[in-house]
Design an enzyme around this catalytic site. Sequence first.
Site, PDB file in Angstrom:
ATOM      1  N   MET A   1       0.837  -1.199   0.000  1.00 22.58           N
ATOM      2  CA  MET A   1       0.000   0.000   0.000  1.00 22.58           C
ATOM      3  C   MET A   1       0.878   1.257   0.000  1.00 22.58           C
ATOM      4  O   MET A   1       2.032   1.225   0.427  1.00 22.58           O
ATOM      5  CB  MET A   1      -0.907   0.023   1.241  1.00 22.58           C
ATOM      6  CG  MET A   1      -1.965  -1.073   1.244  1.00 22.58           C
ATOM      7  SD  MET A   1      -3.302  -0.714   0.108  1.00 22.58           S
ATOM      8  CE  MET A   1      -4.397  -2.099   0.485  1.00 22.58           C
ATOM      9  N   CYS A   2       0.308   2.359  -0.410  1.00 22.41           N
ATOM     10  CA  CYS A   2       0.986   3.641  -0.425  1.00 22.41           C
ATOM     11  C   CYS A   2       0.624   4.424   0.837  1.00 22.41           C
ATOM     12  O   CYS A   2      -0.133   3.953   1.679  1.00 22.41           O
ATOM     13  CB  CYS A   2       0.572   4.422  -1.667  1.00 22.41           C
ATOM     14  SG  CYS A   2       0.731   3.479  -3.206  1.00 22.41           S
ATOM     15  N   GLU A   3       1.176   5.619   0.963  1.00 25.46           N
ATOM     16  CA  GLU A   3       0.767   6.506   2.050  1.00 25.46           C
ATOM     17  C   GLU A   3       0.497   7.890   1.494  1.00 25.46           C
ATOM     18  O   GLU A   3       1.123   8.333   0.518  1.00 25.46           O
ATOM     19  CB  GLU A   3       1.814   6.565   3.168  1.00 25.46           C
ATOM     20  CG  GLU A   3       1.894   5.290   3.984  1.00 25.46           C
ATOM     21  CD  GLU A   3       2.438   5.506   5.384  1.00 25.46           C
ATOM     22  OE1 GLU A   3       2.383   6.644   5.891  1.00 25.46           O
ATOM     23  OE2 GLU A   3       2.909   4.516   5.977  1.00 25.46           O
ATOM     24  N   ILE A  78       3.541   8.802  -1.254  1.00 30.13           N
ATOM     25  CA  ILE A  78       4.690   7.908  -1.432  1.00 30.13           C
ATOM     26  C   ILE A  78       4.143   6.554  -1.852  1.00 30.13           C
ATOM     27  O   ILE A  78       3.169   6.061  -1.288  1.00 30.13           O
ATOM     28  CB  ILE A  78       5.575   7.809  -0.179  1.00 30.13           C
ATOM     29  CG1 ILE A  78       4.765   7.435   1.065  1.00 30.13           C
ATOM     30  CG2 ILE A  78       6.324   9.116   0.039  1.00 30.13           C
ATOM     31  CD1 ILE A  78       5.627   7.205   2.305  1.00 30.13           C
TER      32      ILE A  78
END
Length: 266
Positions: A1-3, A78
């Site tokens: 997963m991204c943030e 990110i």
Amino acid sequence: MCELLGMSANVPTDICFSFSGLRARGGRTGPHKDGWGMAMYRDGYVWAIHDPRPSADSDMAEVMSKTSLKCDIVISHIRQANVGAVSLLNTHPFHRLLWGKTWTYAHNGQLAASESLPIVHHHPLGSTDSERAFCWIIEQLQASFGEHEPELKALSVTLAELALQLKSMGVFNMMLSDGIRLYCFCTTKLHWITRRAPFKKATLSDEDVIVDFKEVTTDKDVVTVIATQPLTHDEIWQQMDAGELCVFDAGEVVCQIKANNLAAAL
């Protein structure tokens, strides 16, 4: 997963402190090493930077973490790649024109069968499910409201409905802005904090950095920061509910729609 990282403020404010914490998670304290990007609005105009390198190792990210570019709204991302190669075209945030404004969008999550989302005019430049979902949202908004931007309530309700449809396809945590408001939708994880007088000190969780906000603000400042995970360990962050849409304007919550009260908002 991204943030994800977002900011909405009532006065131009820099994102250096928060971005320093997020940046560390891009390959050093976290696995999100497949690129980073940031879009910054000032007076409705947007300036953006994209880099497919890990933010923890990026010289451009280093500059952004130390340069006080004061903005009204920020969206940063990110990436931990799931769909689509690591490339400049697949680096968030993405942009499209709608109602005479530049809309900026970033997504955390993965959507099953995103290729089934119908699009006619706004085609993705890259190969991510995220960008395709954004193109679909823009086209759905145009289909719903034509050439005239709706009022806040109507737009927020429609965005909540569209986001819930995407949530049914997987994980859909989203940030979206037109340079005036910041729209945030949560499927799994989004947290936010509003800082206002009396300001206090805060310490990043991922870096040995402390800021005393009393020294860099006035009593009239209101700044809200939204992040996938809280960026500080000595402040109280609010966690959004699954299926909740929050809209921020000048640092304040101006609309809040939860999945269980969407019908009442219609």
